[in-house]
Design a protein around this motif. Sequence first.
Motif, PDB file in Angstrom:
ATOM      1  N   ARG A 183       9.976  -1.368  -1.830  1.00 45.72           N
ATOM      2  CA  ARG A 183       8.552  -1.001  -1.779  1.00 45.72           C
ATOM      3  C   ARG A 183       8.332   0.186  -0.850  1.00 45.72           C
ATOM      4  N   ARG A 186       9.502   3.381  -2.512  1.00 46.01           N
ATOM      5  CA  ARG A 186       8.588   3.932  -3.524  1.00 46.01           C
ATOM      6  C   ARG A 186       7.430   4.670  -2.864  1.00 46.01           C
ATOM      7  N   TRP A 187       6.836   4.047  -1.848  1.00 49.14           N
ATOM      8  CA  TRP A 187       5.701   4.683  -1.176  1.00 49.14           C
ATOM      9  C   TRP A 187       6.113   5.968  -0.469  1.00 49.14           C
TER      10      TRP A 187
END
Length: 339
Positions: A183, A186-187
């Motif tokens: 996560r 991705r950010w």
Amino acid sequence: MRTEPKLRRLDRVFARLDREPERPAHIDVPRMSRHRVVLFSGTLAFYAAIVWAVVVSSWLVRLDWQVMFFRPYQQWPQIHAFLDYYVVLGQRGPTAVMVAAWLGWRSWRQHTLRPLLTLGTALLLLNITVGAAKYGMGRLGPHYATVIGSNEMWRGGDIFPSGHTANAVVTWGILAYLASTPRARRWLSALSAVTSLGVGLTTVYLGTHWLSDVLLGWAAGLLILLALPWFEPLIARAETAILAVRDRRRSRRAVPVPVPVPVDAPVPTLSPVAAAEGETAPAREPVGAARAPRAPVYLAPGPHTTRAERTPVTPVGSRRPPHSDRVRGTASARPMAGG
């Protein structure tokens, strides 16, 4: 019913700042997968296509001149002041310091040098590849162009590819590369892409780069990020060597220095007669112990006998017969002379 107290946001932040007791085992080291090889090959082909399009003065060069004559900094002057500061996100010095500070904290917290070594490897590759391309092709920038419509190649310039753009891609993309969770990766990937895209377009707005310079800068930075897994074994060996040197220095400092032991006083011995009578040797005082003050010789207590009055002692015994009229330790009674 007892419930655990909810942690506030500030408490969670301080909990994250605590150092982990040992290196975490869940650190994911990217490998050169087939998907990454395909992306690397496609980006390399795009890089070569941009260079070829500029060398042959194709439609891309004509687009460069059209954007240059459009003069975006004159079309939207109200954002000029903001973009002057925003372009700093692509300068190598300030961005390297900011990212190195963050990765240095991560290295300290996780007991590993990999984040800092990975950043150093990426910046070294950036300097070698982009620097060589800049000085090898020698393209002049829009402010120094001499012939309208020409590609301005091999004229002593150093703007092709865009260093600001490539540095933004590598410096901010390294945060996504070193992310510990999918996560976060991705950010951070989206954030680094937007930042590097904005830095590249800012250089075109300010007129310091051609549009093709920015396209080649994006490709150059992405190639470095995609090629980093090939250098992971080298980074691991470098980390092992550095930590081994650190451990050797610590072990040298931890060796206790031998303290010189003072020479003790000679141990008192007993004569054979004293040992036969059951006497014991006086206890030896420890080194450095405080001694009781001794009385002066002229204040020694007890009666004093002269040497002539002492009975010689031999291993066999006394050779002088005992005197019944003399008491040992006291003076003999003598008549007082005179009336």
